[in-house]
Design a protein around this motif. Sequence first.
Motif, PDB file in Angstrom:
ATOM      1  N   THR A 182      94.836   4.318  75.372  1.00 40.95           N
ATOM      2  CA  THR A 182      94.867   5.045  76.644  1.00 40.95           C
ATOM      3  C   THR A 182      96.202   4.873  77.354  1.00 40.95           C
ATOM      4  OG1 THR A 182      92.482   4.703  76.861  1.00 40.95           O
ATOM      5  CG2 THR A 182      93.673   5.349  78.839  1.00 40.95           C
ATOM      6  N   VAL A 183      96.792   3.690  77.230  1.00 42.95           N
ATOM      7  CA  VAL A 183      98.052   3.429  77.919  1.00 42.95           C
ATOM      8  C   VAL A 183      99.154   4.378  77.431  1.00 42.95           C
ATOM      9  CG1 VAL A 183      98.807   1.654  76.286  1.00 42.95           C
ATOM     10  CG2 VAL A 183      99.653   1.614  78.637  1.00 42.95           C
ATOM     11  N   VAL A 184      99.082   4.814  76.168  1.00 40.52           N
ATOM     12  CA  VAL A 184     100.071   5.755  75.646  1.00 40.52           C
ATOM     13  C   VAL A 184      99.937   7.101  76.339  1.00 40.52           C
ATOM     14  CG1 VAL A 184     100.815   7.019  73.590  1.00 40.52           C
ATOM     15  CG2 VAL A 184     100.241   4.601  73.423  1.00 40.52           C
ATOM     16  N   PHE A 185      98.691   7.564  76.514  1.00 40.62           N
ATOM     17  CA  PHE A 185      98.478   8.834  77.214  1.00 40.62           C
ATOM     18  C   PHE A 185      98.926   8.736  78.673  1.00 40.62           C
ATOM     19  CE2 PHE A 185      95.208   9.320  73.825  1.00 40.62           C
ATOM     20  CZ  PHE A 185      95.721  10.470  73.251  1.00 40.62           C
ATOM     21  N   VAL A 186      98.662   7.589  79.297  1.00 40.85           N
ATOM     22  CA  VAL A 186      99.092   7.393  80.684  1.00 40.85           C
ATOM     23  C   VAL A 186     100.617   7.431  80.774  1.00 40.85           C
ATOM     24  CG1 VAL A 186      99.139   5.769  82.613  1.00 40.85           C
ATOM     25  CG2 VAL A 186      97.020   6.108  81.324  1.00 40.85           C
ATOM     26  N   MET A 187     101.277   6.766  79.830  1.00 41.23           N
ATOM     27  CA  MET A 187     102.741   6.771  79.829  1.00 41.23           C
ATOM     28  C   MET A 187     103.300   8.167  79.574  1.00 41.23           C
ATOM     29  SD  MET A 187     104.109   3.289  78.035  1.00 41.23           S
ATOM     30  CE  MET A 187     105.792   3.814  78.369  1.00 41.23           C
ATOM     31  N   LEU A 188     102.695   8.901  78.642  1.00 36.64           N
ATOM     32  CA  LEU A 188     103.140  10.269  78.386  1.00 36.64           C
ATOM     33  C   LEU A 188     103.013  11.124  79.643  1.00 36.64           C
ATOM     34  CD1 LEU A 188     101.729  11.154  74.832  1.00 36.64           C
ATOM     35  CD2 LEU A 188     104.111  11.255  75.551  1.00 36.64           C
ATOM     36  N   PHE A 189     101.876  11.014  80.300  1.00 34.69           N
ATOM     37  CA  PHE A 189     101.629  11.780  81.523  1.00 34.69           C
ATOM     38  C   PHE A 189     102.638  11.397  82.605  1.00 34.69           C
ATOM     39  CE2 PHE A 189      99.286  12.435  85.552  1.00 34.69           C
ATOM     40  CZ  PHE A 189      99.025  13.790  85.430  1.00 34.69           C
ATOM     41  N   GLY A 190     102.840  10.092  82.785  1.00 33.30           N
ATOM     42  CA  GLY A 190     103.770   9.625  83.813  1.00 33.30           C
ATOM     43  C   GLY A 190     105.214  10.022  83.526  1.00 33.30           C
ATOM     44  N   LEU A 191     105.634   9.882  82.262  1.00 32.14           N
ATOM     45  CA  LEU A 191     107.009  10.243  81.903  1.00 32.14           C
ATOM     46  C   LEU A 191     107.237  11.748  81.992  1.00 32.14           C
ATOM     47  CD1 LEU A 191     107.795   7.881  78.893  1.00 32.14           C
ATOM     48  CD2 LEU A 191     108.969   7.955  81.090  1.00 32.14           C
ATOM     49  N   ALA A 192     106.208  12.539  81.648  1.00 27.87           N
ATOM     50  CA  ALA A 192     106.341  13.991  81.774  1.00 27.87           C
ATOM     51  C   ALA A 192     106.548  14.376  83.239  1.00 27.87           C
ATOM     52  CB  ALA A 192     105.106  14.687  81.209  1.00 27.87           C
ATOM     53  N   LEU A 193     105.817  13.728  84.141  1.00 28.12           N
ATOM     54  CA  LEU A 193     105.994  14.000  85.577  1.00 28.12           C
ATOM     55  C   LEU A 193     107.364  13.536  86.058  1.00 28.12           C
ATOM     56  CD1 LEU A 193     102.494  13.084  87.083  1.00 28.12           C
ATOM     57  CD2 LEU A 193     103.475  15.349  86.733  1.00 28.12           C
ATOM     58  N   ALA A 194     107.792  12.357  85.593  1.00 26.78           N
ATOM     59  CA  ALA A 194     109.107  11.844  85.986  1.00 26.78           C
ATOM     60  C   ALA A 194     110.218  12.767  85.476  1.00 26.78           C
ATOM     61  CB  ALA A 194     109.299  10.432  85.432  1.00 26.78           C
ATOM     62  N   ALA A 195     110.077  13.248  84.238  1.00 26.17           N
ATOM     63  CA  ALA A 195     111.072  14.170  83.687  1.00 26.17           C
ATOM     64  C   ALA A 195     111.088  15.471  84.470  1.00 26.17           C
ATOM     65  CB  ALA A 195     110.772  14.438  82.214  1.00 26.17           C
ATOM     66  N   SER A 196     109.904  15.944  84.881  1.00 24.62           N
ATOM     67  CA  SER A 196     109.833  17.165  85.682  1.00 24.62           C
ATOM     68  C   SER A 196     110.510  16.970  87.035  1.00 24.62           C
ATOM     69  CB  SER A 196     108.372  17.568  85.889  1.00 24.62           C
ATOM     70  OG  SER A 196     107.733  17.779  84.649  1.00 24.62           O
ATOM     71  N   LEU A 197     110.305  15.807  87.624  1.00 30.08           N
ATOM     72  CA  LEU A 197     110.943  15.498  88.911  1.00 30.08           C
ATOM     73  C   LEU A 197     112.460  15.516  88.770  1.00 30.08           C
ATOM     74  CD1 LEU A 197     110.621  14.465  91.870  1.00 30.08           C
ATOM     75  CD2 LEU A 197     110.708  12.159  90.936  1.00 30.08           C
ATOM     76  N   LEU A 198     112.967  14.876  87.744  1.00 29.44           N
ATOM     77  CA  LEU A 198     114.414  14.820  87.536  1.00 29.44           C
ATOM     78  C   LEU A 198     114.984  16.196  87.185  1.00 29.44           C
ATOM     79  CD1 LEU A 198     114.684  11.472  85.557  1.00 29.44           C
ATOM     80  CD2 LEU A 198     115.316  11.887  87.933  1.00 29.44           C
ATOM     81  N   ALA A 199     114.228  16.980  86.398  1.00 29.71           N
ATOM     82  CA  ALA A 199     114.691  18.330  86.055  1.00 29.71           C
ATOM     83  C   ALA A 199     114.780  19.191  87.310  1.00 29.71           C
ATOM     84  CB  ALA A 199     113.744  18.963  85.040  1.00 29.71           C
ATOM     85  N   GLY A 200     113.758  19.096  88.154  1.00 28.38           N
ATOM     86  CA  GLY A 200     113.787  19.860  89.407  1.00 28.38           C
ATOM     87  C   GLY A 200     114.905  19.411  90.323  1.00 28.38           C
ATOM     88  N   TYR A 201     115.148  18.111  90.350  1.00 27.43           N
ATOM     89  CA  TYR A 201     116.217  17.557  91.180  1.00 27.43           C
ATOM     90  C   TYR A 201     117.578  18.093  90.735  1.00 27.43           C
ATOM     91  CZ  TYR A 201     118.695  14.032  93.970  1.00 27.43           C
ATOM     92  OH  TYR A 201     119.487  13.392  94.892  1.00 27.43           O
ATOM     93  N   GLY A 202     117.717  18.300  89.415  1.00 31.43           N
ATOM     94  CA  GLY A 202     118.995  18.759  88.902  1.00 31.43           C
ATOM     95  C   GLY A 202     119.196  20.260  88.964  1.00 31.43           C
TER      96      GLY A 202
END
Length: 205
Positions: A160-180
């Motif tokens: 489960t921790v892998v799915f949580v990390m994938l979900f969290g990193l996808a959101l973090a990547a989206s945040l950084l992409a939007g910021y840029g």
Amino acid sequence: RRIAVRRRKEDAGAAGEGIGAVDGAVFALLGLLIAFTFSGASSRFDTRRQLIVEETNDIGTAYLRLDLLPADLQPALRESFRRYLDARIEVYRKLPDLMAAKKSLAEANELQKQIWRQAVAASRAEGASLVAPILLLPALNAMIDITTTRTMASLMHPPTVVFVMLFGLALAASLLAGYGMTGSRVRSWFHMLGFALVVAFTVYV
């Protein structure tokens, strides 16, 4: 993007400072995690496919070794084998309906017990080959054991921790992409939706 726009208003030169390294690190980590997850999924898929071949061979071997039993006792056992094979096929045909699959699995397990009792009795009957217990019963045992192996293999998934990390990193990547994406005054809906769909679809698969 809104965060970056507000920051540009406060300090036009500061919004993009130092974010390249952070973006690269987060996207690299997301890509690495997706790659490892895909690799694990591919390995589990290959294992399950190999187990199908193993079960097919185990059932075939046990069925052929029924020839070691007295001829008059073989028809009942062969019919039990046919019913067992149908039950095993139904287990996977009824997925993803778990309740129906479990019911078929229970039927198959009952048929296993029935086949085992019939085989033990038949191997001791008059006219049975002396090597019948030595060759038939281990083959039946392998046929029964592989069902447990396949059931457990179907329950093996990434933690489960892998799915949580994938979900969290996808959101973090989206945040950084939007910021840029503040270089233009107009929103690029094509890039925004494309990024969201590609990342979401990849994580889903």
